[in-house]
Design an enzyme around this catalytic site. Structure first.
Site, short mmCIF file in Angstrom:
data_model
loop_
_atom_site.label_atom_id
_atom_site.label_comp_id
_atom_site.label_asym_id
_atom_site.label_seq_id
_atom_site.Cartn_x
_atom_site.Cartn_y
_atom_site.Cartn_z
N ASP A 76 -17.10 2.93 17.50
CA ASP A 76 -15.77 2.82 16.91
C ASP A 76 -16.03 2.70 15.40
O ASP A 76 -17.09 3.13 14.92
CB ASP A 76 -15.01 1.60 17.47
N LYS A 95 -13.16 -3.79 24.67
CA LYS A 95 -13.49 -3.47 23.28
C LYS A 95 -14.38 -4.58 22.76
O LYS A 95 -14.37 -5.69 23.30
CB LYS A 95 -12.21 -3.38 22.44
#
Ligand code: NDP
Length: 448
Positions: free
Chosen positions: A169, A129
């Site tokens: 995201d 991430k």
């Protein structure tokens, strides 16, 4: 032989000592570890050779400077992150988040969760991430584009189709992926489509990717309700957030005959008892990039509650689709008292441990994000497959694959929970099944 509970306690203690102040990461790691005891009692070899400690330490953490100039020529410096957590199952894969509050703890927790989520899809992808503490709100297109270009100028040396493949995201959608990909292509002089997912349809994207997370959450919820002998049709729901995941979850719920009576953004809640109008919401949020006050202005019977709490709105189904720890124990009690029968997490770790405990005690069906919101990354992996084959599948093809992946994830979680005498406990099922797949691969690859 070291008892499983002792091995887990030792790892938790080491994590606390080595990661002070990283509360979200410690919360996410604790949630996985505390569910593993029954598995490790049966398969103690999965905790040998320091596997738990290795699993909880990212393979690589990258922190970098992102300088950029605003429209007035003023220089700003943000911090960029990429945490490449685990690549036992495949290249690192996970989204990029632009959020002023982003810090290493948040990125680490998201990358850790992503590792198990990706394992649950059954596809060959590891977990990562990233993002930056950049606030795109109120910034012009030119400013966001220059930020994306500066961010990618540094990040690109860590990426590659076989190495690390980011996606979007919070704060990063198709527009930003375009600017990131453009800069990657410009500097490397390579049209390497598979290096980013969430791309536009006419430049290497997959049909169905944009809606996959929201759609997948609802598919999981539907399957979970059916498994419990119930159904979604005719019920009322609330969905927090109004971004990518929320919008497509609301749309998919509408297809099932569910009335979504409220959604939210970081300013407040809109309650629309006639059911959220998805077309209006999409126009307000995606085209005009406006606030929910603009939605309420377009719907005379809708009520906007500035600073309101969406979990106080009575509903039968609740879908937290905004951000981490947005649903507390108190919120969970309010939902249960108001007759909520099922919760499906679209966001990552939106329910606090207290809230999960309340749902468990009340017998509320609960779908944890690492299983329920895996549809987005699953379709990202399908996008990578299409890029590698230089092929483009139809929307119907992708939707069919998404549905079968979500069914498979649901069934694996349900089956694993039953295997360990926790029928209906999807938290245990998801954590044990995801961990087992990663741990078995790590064991096979040696001490690395
Ligand atoms: P978006 O940026 O598209 O939307 C986020 C939404 O949440 C916005 O409406 C935002 O409102 C709202 N929000 C943020 N913070 C709060 C808050 N404290 N209270 C109420 N609303 C809030 O992001 P996504 O929809 O992509 O992501 C949402 C969640 O889903 C995240 O947890 C993400 O990690 C997770 N997720 C996303 C996937 C994807 O494919 N996009 C895949 C899997 C998980 P505002 O505009 O006011 O900030």
């Amino acid at each position: 032989m070291v008892r499983a509970s002792n091995a887990i306690d030792d790892v938790c203690e080491a994590l606390n000592r080595r990661n002070p102040g990283e509360s979200e990461f410690l919360q996410a790691a604790g949630e996985v570890l505390e569910r593993l005891e029954p598995l490790l009692d049966r398969q103690p070899e999965l905790a040998s050779h320091g596997l738990l400690l290795r699993l909880c330490e990212p393979e690589r953490q990258i922190i970098f400077r992102v300088p950029w100039q605003d429209d007035r020529g003023e220089v700003h410096v943000n911090r960029g992150f990429r945490v490449e957590f685990n690549s036992a199952l495949g290249p690192y894969k996970g989204g990029l988040r632009f959020d002023p509050d982003l810090d290493l703890s948040t990125v680490k927790f998201l990358a850790f969760e992503q590792t198990f989520k990706n394992a649950l899809t059954g596809l060959s992808i590891g977990g990562a991430k990233g993002g930056a503490d950049f606030d795109p709100k109120g910034r012009s297109e030119g400013e966001v584009m220059r930020f994306c270009q500066s961010f990618m100028t540094e990040l690109l040396r860590h990426l590659g189709e076989q190495t690390d493949v980011p996606a979007g995201d919070i704060g990063v959608g198709t527009r930003e992926i375009g600017w990131l990909f453009g800069q990657y292509k410009r500097i490397t002089n390579r049209y390497e489509s598979g290096v980013l997912t969430g791309k536009g349809l006419n430049w290497g994207g997959s049909p169905g990717r944009e809606q996959a997370t929201g759609q997948g959450v609802v598919l999981f919820l539907q399957r979970m309700l059916e498994h419990a002998g119930s159904s979604a049709e005719g019920r009322t729901a609330v969905v927090s957030g109004s971004g990518n995941v929320a919008l497509h979850a609301i749309e998919q719920l509408g297809r099932l005959g569910v009335t979504v009576v409220a959604c939210s953004d970081s300013d407040g809640v809109v309650v629309d008892r006639d059911g959220i109008d998805v077309d209006l919401l999409r126009r307000v949020k995606e085209v005009d990039r406006d606030r929910l006050t603009a939605y309420a202005a377009g719907r005379p019977r809708a009520e906007h509650r500035p600073g309101g709490n969406i979990w106080d709105v009575p509903c039968e189904l609740a879908l937290p689709c905004a951000t981490q720890n947005e649903l507390t124990g108190t919120d969970a009690k309010a939902l249960v008292a108001n007759g909520c029968i099922a919760v499906a997490e679209g966001a990552n770790m939106p329910s606090t441990p207290d809230a999960v405990g309340v749902f468990e005690a009340a017998g509320t069906s609960f779908a944890p994000g690492k299983a329920a919101n895996a549809g987005g990354v699953a379709v990202s992996a399908l996008e990578m497959q299409q890029n590698a084959m230089r092929a483009s599948w139809t929307l119907a093809d992708v939707e069919e694959r998404l549905a079968s992946i979500m069914d498979a994830i649901h069934d694996e979680c349900a089956r694993t929970a039953e295997e360990f005498d926790r029928p209906g406990d999807y938290v245990a099922g998801a954590n044990i099944a995801g961990f087992r797949r990663v741990a078995e691969a790590m064991s096979a690859l040696g001490i690395i």
